[in-house]
Design a protein around this motif. Structure first.
Motif, PDB file in Angstrom:
ATOM      1  N   THR A  36      20.124  41.434 -20.765  1.00 18.05           N
ATOM      2  CA  THR A  36      20.602  41.178 -22.559  1.00 18.05           C
ATOM      3  C   THR A  36      20.491  39.955 -22.739  1.00 18.05           C
ATOM      4  O   THR A  36      19.705  40.145 -24.169  1.00 18.05           O
ATOM      5  N   VAL A  37      21.068  39.637 -22.672  1.00 21.30           N
ATOM      6  CA  VAL A  37      21.224  37.865 -22.951  1.00 21.30           C
ATOM      7  C   VAL A  37      19.618  37.295 -22.825  1.00 21.30           C
ATOM      8  O   VAL A  37      19.710  37.603 -23.926  1.00 21.30           O
ATOM      9  N   LEU A  38      18.662  37.491 -21.846  1.00 16.07           N
ATOM     10  CA  LEU A  38      17.370  37.162 -21.957  1.00 16.07           C
ATOM     11  C   LEU A  38      16.591  37.545 -23.572  1.00 16.07           C
ATOM     12  O   LEU A  38      15.628  37.062 -23.736  1.00 16.07           O
ATOM     13  N   LYS A  39      16.832  39.331 -23.060  1.00 22.52           N
ATOM     14  CA  LYS A  39      15.990  40.029 -24.108  1.00 22.52           C
ATOM     15  C   LYS A  39      16.283  39.464 -25.149  1.00 22.52           C
ATOM     16  O   LYS A  39      15.843  39.795 -26.498  1.00 22.52           O
ATOM     17  N   LEU A  40      17.440  39.435 -25.851  1.00 20.53           N
ATOM     18  CA  LEU A  40      18.406  39.679 -27.217  1.00 20.53           C
ATOM     19  C   LEU A  40      17.895  37.957 -27.590  1.00 20.53           C
ATOM     20  O   LEU A  40      17.531  38.183 -29.076  1.00 20.53           O
ATOM     21  N   THR A  41      17.642  37.480 -26.475  1.00 16.18           N
ATOM     22  CA  THR A  41      17.491  35.381 -27.767  1.00 16.18           C
ATOM     23  C   THR A  41      15.499  35.228 -26.924  1.00 16.18           C
ATOM     24  O   THR A  41      15.583  34.331 -27.791  1.00 16.18           O
ATOM     25  N   SER A  42      14.837  36.237 -26.617  1.00 17.01           N
ATOM     26  CA  SER A  42      14.223  36.203 -26.298  1.00 17.01           C
ATOM     27  C   SER A  42      12.573  35.652 -27.714  1.00 17.01           C
ATOM     28  O   SER A  42      11.859  34.622 -27.329  1.00 17.01           O
ATOM     29  N   SER A  43      12.880  36.139 -28.938  1.00 16.15           N
ATOM     30  CA  SER A  43      12.348  36.026 -29.802  1.00 16.15           C
ATOM     31  C   SER A  43      12.621  34.608 -30.453  1.00 16.15           C
ATOM     32  O   SER A  43      11.739  34.403 -31.546  1.00 16.15           O
ATOM     33  N   PHE A  44      13.578  33.762 -29.833  1.00 16.98           N
ATOM     34  CA  PHE A  44      14.017  32.882 -30.698  1.00 16.98           C
ATOM     35  C   PHE A  44      13.830  31.408 -30.632  1.00 16.98           C
ATOM     36  O   PHE A  44      13.194  30.603 -31.550  1.00 16.98           O
ATOM     37  N   GLY A  45      12.212  31.453 -29.608  1.00 18.49           N
ATOM     38  CA  GLY A  45      11.350  30.345 -28.694  1.00 18.49           C
ATOM     39  C   GLY A  45      10.456  29.347 -29.471  1.00 18.49           C
ATOM     40  O   GLY A  45       9.866  29.976 -30.829  1.00 18.49           O
ATOM     41  N   GLY A  46      10.697  28.429 -29.655  1.00 18.67           N
ATOM     42  CA  GLY A  46       9.739  28.430 -30.864  1.00 18.67           C
ATOM     43  C   GLY A  46       9.688  27.983 -32.053  1.00 18.67           C
ATOM     44  O   GLY A  46       8.507  28.596 -33.351  1.00 18.67           O
ATOM     45  N   GLY A  47      11.011  28.001 -32.598  1.00 12.60           N
ATOM     46  CA  GLY A  47      11.674  28.827 -33.689  1.00 12.60           C
ATOM     47  C   GLY A  47      10.942  29.613 -34.883  1.00 12.60           C
ATOM     48  O   GLY A  47      10.317  30.165 -35.719  1.00 12.60           O
ATOM     49  N   MET A  48      11.369  30.713 -33.371  1.00  8.75           N
ATOM     50  CA  MET A  48      11.850  32.228 -34.003  1.00  8.75           C
ATOM     51  C   MET A  48      10.017  32.542 -33.617  1.00  8.75           C
ATOM     52  O   MET A  48       8.953  32.526 -34.736  1.00  8.75           O
TER      53      MET A  48
END
Length: 162
Positions: A36-48
């Motif tokens: 869940t943590v990984l999915k929740l935060t996955s969109s925010f790499g590379g400045g979103m």
């Protein structure tokens, strides 16, 4: 170096994005499974999503702050104000160190939107990208804020016992 700083930097070196690395470094404090943590935060790499906007390390720092201190009542203006003040303080501390919270500024890029394909994490990648340090600094700033809040609460509690 702090425990969470080391952990966040190691996670980034494993291949997690900036937001994932910071959030995962603190995730043992929350009742959330790793997937869940990984999915929740996955969109925010590379400045979103590699749009090169707000740095993923900063986004991860803000998400952790929300998990610790965020508000839940949409009508609680005081709680919102207090939380937004906290977020602005965190952003200010990061900016004091790095000059910006914007990914493209931190990386010295002139393009606003980058290719959606992430770069391979080679030795050259780590030499030209300050992301490991950005992730570590975000985790350290956050850990320091949490430690200060805990000390303040402990001090307040011990004064009430008198």
């Amino acid at each position: 170096m702090s425990k969470n700083e080391d952990k966040a930097m190691a996670l980034f070196k494993e291949g997690y994005n900036c937001a994932q690395s910071v959030f995962l470094a603190f995730s043992d404090k929350f009742e959330m499974d790793k997937e869940t943590v990984l999915k929740l935060t996955s969109s925010f790499g590379g400045g979103m999503g590699r749009l090169r906007e707000v740095c993923g390390a900063v986004s991860g720092m803000f998400m952790v702050a929300g998990m610790f201190y965020g508000y839940t009542d949409p009508k609680d203006k005081e709680a919102k104000t207090k939380h937004y003040r906290r977020i602005q303080k965190l952003a200010g501390q990061f900016t004091d160190i790095h000059g910006s919270i914007i990914c493209r500024d931190l990386l010295g890029l002139t393009v606003k939107t980058d290719s959606p394909a992430p770069e391979l994490r080679t030795a050259g990648y780590y030499q030209k990208r300050p992301c490991v340090q950005l992730v570590g600094d975000a985790a350290r700033i956050l850990e320091e804020m949490i430690r200060q809040k805990e000390l303040k609460a402990l001090h307040k509690s011990s004064n009430q016992d008198d």
